[in-house]
Scaffold this motif. Structure first.
Motif, PDB file in Angstrom:
ATOM      1  N   VAL A 120      38.204  24.220 -10.297  1.00 59.52           N
ATOM      2  CA  VAL A 120      36.847  24.011 -11.046  1.00 59.52           C
ATOM      3  C   VAL A 120      36.938  24.865 -12.351  1.00 59.52           C
ATOM      4  O   VAL A 120      37.457  25.945 -12.296  1.00 59.52           O
ATOM      5  CB  VAL A 120      35.690  24.490 -10.203  1.00 59.52           C
ATOM      6  CG1 VAL A 120      34.421  24.415 -10.933  1.00 59.52           C
ATOM      7  CG2 VAL A 120      35.418  23.405  -9.115  1.00 59.52           C
ATOM      8  N   LEU A 121      36.517  24.260 -13.567  1.00 55.82           N
ATOM      9  CA  LEU A 121      36.493  25.095 -14.921  1.00 55.82           C
ATOM     10  C   LEU A 121      35.149  25.349 -15.109  1.00 55.82           C
ATOM     11  O   LEU A 121      34.148  24.419 -15.309  1.00 55.82           O
ATOM     12  CB  LEU A 121      37.008  24.270 -15.930  1.00 55.82           C
ATOM     13  CG  LEU A 121      37.078  24.920 -17.207  1.00 55.82           C
ATOM     14  CD1 LEU A 121      37.461  26.175 -17.310  1.00 55.82           C
ATOM     15  CD2 LEU A 121      37.686  23.841 -18.228  1.00 55.82           C
ATOM     16  N   ALA A 122      34.473  26.536 -14.800  1.00 57.56           N
ATOM     17  CA  ALA A 122      33.104  26.773 -15.055  1.00 57.56           C
ATOM     18  C   ALA A 122      32.872  27.570 -16.305  1.00 57.56           C
ATOM     19  O   ALA A 122      33.280  28.267 -17.059  1.00 57.56           O
ATOM     20  CB  ALA A 122      32.474  27.770 -14.007  1.00 57.56           C
ATOM     21  N   ILE A 123      32.021  26.717 -17.153  1.00 55.85           N
ATOM     22  CA  ILE A 123      31.926  26.995 -18.661  1.00 55.85           C
ATOM     23  C   ILE A 123      30.127  27.262 -18.979  1.00 55.85           C
ATOM     24  O   ILE A 123      29.269  26.629 -18.458  1.00 55.85           O
ATOM     25  CB  ILE A 123      32.180  25.674 -19.376  1.00 55.85           C
ATOM     26  CG1 ILE A 123      33.644  25.218 -19.419  1.00 55.85           C
ATOM     27  CG2 ILE A 123      31.643  25.912 -21.120  1.00 55.85           C
ATOM     28  CD1 ILE A 123      34.037  24.034 -20.186  1.00 55.85           C
ATOM     29  N   GLY A 124      30.079  28.446 -19.539  1.00 56.16           N
ATOM     30  CA  GLY A 124      28.643  28.843 -19.960  1.00 56.16           C
ATOM     31  C   GLY A 124      28.289  28.529 -21.277  1.00 56.16           C
ATOM     32  O   GLY A 124      29.163  28.945 -22.042  1.00 56.16           O
TER      33      GLY A 124
END
Length: 667
Positions: free
Chosen positions: A115-119
């Motif tokens: 999972v790539l969590a992007i803010g």
């Protein structure tokens, strides 16, 4: 009995108030991750920070603050291929740096969930742009999930690992700054057994050797997987059609804006229109949208930024033969953060429904007062060595606020705490774009404008991020430029993550493998390298003047630790070691009788610990150092041209011993 650390020990049935970033991290923990990495970036930093902080209590968890996002995502891919569920986090512009591994990830696929969590950062309160990273997925094919609240931030993250493994995609979890930094109640789930988190890399050349004909085959495979995922999403729990009634109007939204839309309907008293909530904003199934279109004549897409959903919905409408009208950016701005008020106004305009009287009054009052209220402006922390660095630079190039002097030296800005130097009173940057743009753009300016000297700025963390090849390029191509590395030993702006320059941890323990920055710069072929304390402003300013007269690439390292970390460490040592309490103490004060209010400390240095006070004796004003705010950096003491600031020292060691010698009743 209450559990001591719910983030680590919480289980099904527990509840706590957490940040959105912490909810994402908890979701990853419940999913059984073994790898977590990021290059720090607001608003996403706490996602990995909370895992790193607690990793000693979490079995089989590896965390890493990588040197940049490209490295970080590659690390997550390697962990995934080894059978370890992995989480990689970054801010929106970080995906620009990680775009290359992101592009290949769809071709190669994953083994364990990734999972790539992007803010994301609509309105750019902490970024140099407000780019919408969702558009990347039109070519990386990475599916996008958009949680709309704190609970979904955790639940979606947990589910994303299962979807990632089922369809062999890295999943993007998109969280705007309002979700990352808002707090709310979170209901915990159980954590997967962590004892069996063990890597086992198995060769898979057909997928992992991505070149020539294999790359073409992988391209075809990811297109097939994308179609399979679309079919799965038609009936999935993540996308929901609400209010399938008789209305001819439908609304489509996702993420936090969906929550705003539902609240706006409630405020406007609108409850009968059809709604599509998209938990996955990419890919979107034609079948799902066709089903939603049934019976509708008008569809409104409510979202932030430049219309990523609207673009897809209009394409699907064309492909499925929808005859109604689709609206979106006619009613909602393409730029800036969309607030609840913006959604209320947009929906009200579209439906031609009057605003409630109380809301209308409040919004008119806000417009009336908004220009009259003082605006907040960013500034350096009290005692920040970057303030001294900018003071020295401006003095060296002849700039003055109080005497209205201009400068003809070009100053190239970069990304970090020192970016605040572009604000008044310093105004000490002529351009600012992305990480390590300062030196490379400045190098070209110095080539073509021979009448101006160029100073390029960079912080230590930004330099390690991607500045080394930029400096090497300047050396190789014979640039004539002064490069100042503001080395405060931490990635300070994002919460004080370590850099290769960090000498000591916050508890006073020496860091392992500390890099000698000066030696590194020399090894890149720079012969003119000096490391100085920026708080010695006269010496530092003189050195800048001297360096500007020299040809070629010159590097000055402004070496002084972030004052916040220094204070925290000293407080910790003071608390834990009684001997430290016996050391000396000092304070700085302005002598009213000597001060002529030349404004050198108040305006030129602009230290917030120095304030203007009213003199009760004569009614005039005078400058005063607030002892509660002052951190005793001593810079004002050094720059005062009239010796009006004095240093007062106390011998606490003697005081301490004196008290120890007195009877207890007197003490």
């Amino acid at each position: 009995m209450a559990k001591s650390n719910l983030f680590v020990n919480g289980s099904e049935g527990d509840k706590a108030i957490v940040l959105g970033n912490e909810a994402i991290a908890r979701g990853a923990l419940e999913a059984g991750i073994g790898y977590a990495s990021m290059y720090p970036g607001t608003p996403a930093s706490e996602i990995i920070a909370v895992l790193d902080k607690n990793k000693k209590c979490i079995e089989n968890l590896y965390t890493e603050f990588s040197l940049n996002e490209h490295i970080s995502l590659h690390g997550a891919i390697g962990a995934s291929w080894s059978g370890i569920r992995s989480l990689c986090a970054m801010k929106n512009v970080g995906l620009n740096v990680a775009s290359e591994p992101a592009q290949f990830l769809a071709y190669t696929g994953v083994k364990a969930g990734l999972v790539l969590a992007i803010g994301s950062d609509p309105g750019a309160p902490s970024s140099s742009n407000e780019q919408d990273d969702r558009w990347y997925s039109l070519h990386t094919y990475m599916p996008i999930m958009e949680p709309s609240n704190i609970q979904e931030a955790k639940d979606f993250t947990k589910d994303a690992f299962d979807v990632s493994e089922e369809f062999s995609f890295g999943i993007v979890l998109m969280a705007p700054s309002r979700l990352c930094h808002n707090a709310g109640v979170l209901r915990f789930g159980d954590i997967r057994d962590r004892k069996n988190i063990k890597g086992n890399f198995k060769k898979d050349p057909e997928n992992y050797l991505n070149l020539f004909s294999l790359a073409v085959k992988n391209h075809a495979k990811y297109l097939e997987r994308n179609e399979l995922l679309k079919k799965y999403l038609i009936e999935s729990k993540f996308n929901k059609i609400i209010n399938e009634g008789q209305s001819k109007i439908g609304f489509i939204s996702s993420g936090v804006i969906y929550a705003h839309l539902m609240e706006a309907f409630d405020i406007l008293g609108v409850y009968d229109h059809k709604i599509l909530k998209l938990g996955f904003s990419f890919p979107i199934s034609n079948e799902l949208i066709k089903r939603f279109f049934e019976g509708l004549e008008k569809v409104v897409v409510v979202e932030e930024a430049e219309g990523f959903l609207e673009f897809q919905i209009k394409k699907i409408a064309y492909e499925t033969g929808f005859k109604g009208n689709i609206y979106g950016k006619e009613f909602f701005s393409k730029t800036g953060e969309i607030t609840l008020d913006d959604v209320i106004f947009g929906v009200s305009r579209f439906l031609e429904k009057p605003l409630p009287a109380s809301f209308d009054f409040a919004s008119k009052k806000y417009k009336e007062l908004s220009d009259k209220l003082p605006q907040r402006s960013g500034t350096f922390c009290i005692g920040c060595p970057h303030r001294a660095t900018f003071y020295s630079i401006l003095k060296a190039v002849g700039f003055s606020n109080t005497e209205e002097k201009e400068r003809d030296v070009v100053i190239a800005g970069d990304i970090g705490c020192y970016t605040l130097g572009l604000l008044p009173p310093y105004n000490a940057m002529d351009f600012l774009t992305c990480m390590n743009a300062g030196l490379s753009i400045g190098q070209a300016i110095s080539n073509f404008d021979k009448n101006k000297k160029v100073i390029a700025l960079v912080g230590d963390s930004t330099f390690y991020h991607s500045g080394i090849p930029v400096l090497l390029n300047a050396v190789q191509n014979g640039a004539d430029i002064l490069y100042i590395i503001l080395d405060n030993s931490w990635t300070a702006m994002t919460g004080h993550q370590k850099t290769p320059s960090t000498q000591k941890d916050i508890d006073g323990k020496p860091s392992a493998n500390v890099l000698n920055l000066k030696d590194l710069v020399k090894s890149l072929g720079v012969s003119y390298v000096k490391s100085l304390d920026p708080n010695s402003v006269k010496r530092f300013s003189a050195q800048i003047k001297s360096a500007l007269k020299e040809p070629g690439v010159k590097v000055l390292i402004a070496k002084r630790e972030c004052i916040l970390q220094e204070i925290r460490r000293n407080k910790s040592l003071f608390k834990n070691d009684a001997k430290v309490a016996e050391t000396g103490e000092s304070l700085y004060e302005i002598q009213k009788s000597r001060c002529v209010k030349c404004s050198e400390c108040f305006v030129e240095l602009a230290c917030p610990a120095i304030i203007l006070k009213k003199d009760e004796d004569n009614g005039g004003d005078y400058y005063y150092i607030d002892p509660a705010s002052c951190v005793k950096c001593g810079v004002c003491y050094e720059i005062c041209p009239n010796s009006a600031i004095r240093k007062v020292e106390f011998d606490l060691k003697s005081e301490f011993k004196l008290k120890k010698g007195l009877p207890e009743a007197i003490v």
